[in-house]
Design a protein around this motif. Sequence first.
Motif, PDB file in Angstrom:
ATOM      1  N   ILE A 180       0.841  -1.213   0.000  1.00 20.99           N
ATOM      2  CA  ILE A 180       0.000   0.000   0.000  1.00 20.99           C
ATOM      3  C   ILE A 180       0.871   1.257   0.000  1.00 20.99           C
ATOM      4  O   ILE A 180       0.544   2.260  -0.632  1.00 20.99           O
ATOM      5  N   ASP A 181       2.027   1.172   0.689  1.00 26.75           N
ATOM      6  CA  ASP A 181       2.948   2.308   0.738  1.00 26.75           C
ATOM      7  C   ASP A 181       3.765   2.476  -0.533  1.00 26.75           C
ATOM      8  O   ASP A 181       4.565   3.416  -0.636  1.00 26.75           O
ATOM      9  N   GLY A 182       3.606   1.563  -1.478  1.00 25.54           N
ATOM     10  CA  GLY A 182       4.255   1.739  -2.780  1.00 25.54           C
ATOM     11  C   GLY A 182       5.410   0.805  -3.075  1.00 25.54           C
ATOM     12  O   GLY A 182       6.115   0.996  -4.069  1.00 25.54           O
ATOM     13  N   CYS A 183       5.647  -0.214  -2.248  1.00 30.05           N
ATOM     14  CA  CYS A 183       6.741  -1.153  -2.491  1.00 30.05           C
ATOM     15  C   CYS A 183       6.385  -2.099  -3.636  1.00 30.05           C
ATOM     16  O   CYS A 183       5.272  -2.627  -3.685  1.00 30.05           O
ATOM     17  N   ASN A 184       7.342  -2.325  -4.535  1.00 30.48           N
ATOM     18  CA  ASN A 184       7.151  -3.361  -5.536  1.00 30.48           C
ATOM     19  C   ASN A 184       7.655  -4.690  -4.951  1.00 30.48           C
ATOM     20  O   ASN A 184       8.110  -4.743  -3.805  1.00 30.48           O
ATOM     21  N   THR A 185       7.585  -5.763  -5.737  1.00 27.59           N
ATOM     22  CA  THR A 185       7.946  -7.091  -5.217  1.00 27.59           C
ATOM     23  C   THR A 185       9.398  -7.155  -4.764  1.00 27.59           C
ATOM     24  O   THR A 185       9.722  -7.722  -3.713  1.00 27.59           O
ATOM     25  N   TRP A 186      10.288  -6.573  -5.562  1.00 31.14           N
ATOM     26  CA  TRP A 186      11.722  -6.583  -5.232  1.00 31.14           C
ATOM     27  C   TRP A 186      11.979  -5.831  -3.932  1.00 31.14           C
ATOM     28  O   TRP A 186      12.688  -6.311  -3.054  1.00 31.14           O
ATOM     29  N   GLN A 187      11.432  -4.623  -3.809  1.00 35.89           N
ATOM     30  CA  GLN A 187      11.607  -3.830  -2.593  1.00 35.89           C
ATOM     31  C   GLN A 187      10.957  -4.514  -1.385  1.00 35.89           C
ATOM     32  O   GLN A 187      11.495  -4.470  -0.278  1.00 35.89           O
ATOM     33  N   LEU A 188       9.817  -5.137  -1.608  1.00 37.63           N
ATOM     34  CA  LEU A 188       9.100  -5.813  -0.527  1.00 37.63           C
ATOM     35  C   LEU A 188       9.958  -6.915   0.086  1.00 37.63           C
ATOM     36  O   LEU A 188      10.035  -7.043   1.313  1.00 37.63           O
ATOM     37  N   PHE A 189      10.607  -7.675  -0.779  1.00 36.12           N
ATOM     38  CA  PHE A 189      11.419  -8.786  -0.257  1.00 36.12           C
ATOM     39  C   PHE A 189      12.654  -8.275   0.475  1.00 36.12           C
ATOM     40  O   PHE A 189      12.932  -8.684   1.607  1.00 36.12           O
ATOM     41  N   TRP A 190      13.409  -7.362  -0.148  1.00 33.67           N
ATOM     42  CA  TRP A 190      14.702  -6.961   0.409  1.00 33.67           C
ATOM     43  C   TRP A 190      14.569  -5.993   1.582  1.00 33.67           C
ATOM     44  O   TRP A 190      15.398  -6.016   2.495  1.00 33.67           O
ATOM     45  N   ARG A 191      13.545  -5.168   1.568  1.00 36.59           N
ATOM     46  CA  ARG A 191      13.410  -4.160   2.631  1.00 36.59           C
ATOM     47  C   ARG A 191      12.523  -4.612   3.788  1.00 36.59           C
ATOM     48  O   ARG A 191      12.715  -4.144   4.919  1.00 36.59           O
ATOM     49  N   ILE A 192      11.590  -5.497   3.516  1.00 36.75           N
ATOM     50  CA  ILE A 192      10.632  -5.900   4.560  1.00 36.75           C
ATOM     51  C   ILE A 192      10.850  -7.341   5.013  1.00 36.75           C
ATOM     52  O   ILE A 192      11.039  -7.614   6.199  1.00 36.75           O
ATOM     53  N   VAL A 193      10.830  -8.266   4.069  1.00 35.89           N
ATOM     54  CA  VAL A 193      10.848  -9.691   4.409  1.00 35.89           C
ATOM     55  C   VAL A 193      12.232 -10.166   4.832  1.00 35.89           C
ATOM     56  O   VAL A 193      12.392 -10.771   5.906  1.00 35.89           O
ATOM     57  N   PHE A 194      13.239  -9.903   4.013  1.00 35.04           N
ATOM     58  CA  PHE A 194      14.579 -10.468   4.279  1.00 35.04           C
ATOM     59  C   PHE A 194      15.163 -10.033   5.627  1.00 35.04           C
ATOM     60  O   PHE A 194      15.778 -10.862   6.310  1.00 35.04           O
ATOM     61  N   PRO A 195      15.018  -8.770   6.047  1.00 32.96           N
ATOM     62  CA  PRO A 195      15.532  -8.415   7.387  1.00 32.96           C
ATOM     63  C   PRO A 195      14.881  -9.204   8.520  1.00 32.96           C
ATOM     64  O   PRO A 195      15.525  -9.465   9.543  1.00 32.96           O
ATOM     65  N   ILE A 196      13.623  -9.617   8.363  1.00 31.93           N
ATOM     66  CA  ILE A 196      12.949 -10.398   9.394  1.00 31.93           C
ATOM     67  C   ILE A 196      13.538 -11.812   9.475  1.00 31.93           C
ATOM     68  O   ILE A 196      13.453 -12.471  10.516  1.00 31.93           O
ATOM     69  N   LEU A 197      14.148 -12.266   8.393  1.00 32.46           N
ATOM     70  CA  LEU A 197      14.676 -13.631   8.321  1.00 32.46           C
ATOM     71  C   LEU A 197      16.078 -13.765   8.914  1.00 32.46           C
ATOM     72  O   LEU A 197      16.752 -14.776   8.685  1.00 32.46           O
ATOM     73  N   LYS A 198      16.507 -12.800   9.703  1.00 29.51           N
ATOM     74  CA  LYS A 198      17.891 -12.788  10.194  1.00 29.51           C
ATOM     75  C   LYS A 198      18.266 -14.059  10.940  1.00 29.51           C
ATOM     76  O   LYS A 198      19.295 -14.683  10.666  1.00 29.51           O
TER      77      LYS A 198
END
Length: 282
Positions: A180-198
Amino acid sequence: MKRKPVGKIIVNILVILLCCVWLVPVYMVIVNAFKSRAELYENIFAFPKHFTLEYFQGALKKMDFLMAFKNSIIVTVIAVGIIVLLSAMTAWMFVRSNNKLSKFLYGLLILTMLIPFQTIMMPLMQEMNQFGKFFGIPFKDSLGGLIFMYVGFGAGMGVFLFHGFIKSSVPVSLEEAAIIDGCNTWQLFWRIVFPILKSITVTVIILDVIWIWNDYLLPSLTLTSIKNKTIPLAMSLFFGQYTIEWNMAMAALTFTIIPVIIFYLLCQKHIIKGVAAGAVKG
């Protein structure tokens, strides 16, 4: 002052004894690295009469440790990096797609974990040689070919661990808010999902580093030249047909295990957390 229950004291004593049992091989490796062969055969548990670095120097020279260490670092770092990145992205897409094709492919990857490497190693090497000749890529006696095969064999476990963690610990609502804030799929994975997977990422890295760093069988089938030998292959130089240089082998083994131990100690706090979270749902 409250006394500890007798049962708890007994458990603590048993844990200490078990730790001592597990540490006996490490003690034997380090102590025997300082002994001559005659002294080693006399008593493998005794302390050396004279501490000397002679056998460490001899081991480093004979196995060309720096060259082998460099090759092991290249193979381990690149292979683990590719496994982590591809496994994380693949697992995320499998979880979020949740269709029949994704479930089929996920199940297929999990099935690869059940196949013993020994049953397919000879056909694999023949196919890889043919593949290399067809595309003009030297897979035989090549660090690149070895890395390629490690990525293939490590993908199943990586996807399995990431899949369970994402399914149980990464909320869909968080991703929806990012979209909703404007992230595309690439940004969604690297900025949101991947940091949670630490935590699970560190777990996968540790498991794969220990596996690849210590693996002997696959490099022995793939690498033939001295310049490409990894540390486990270089270690085989101390084990001849008629004689075994145990003291120099122990010295070389001491150098070999130090990097992995340091890496494990730095990352161990993430292991239990990552595995526990990844095992909640599969």
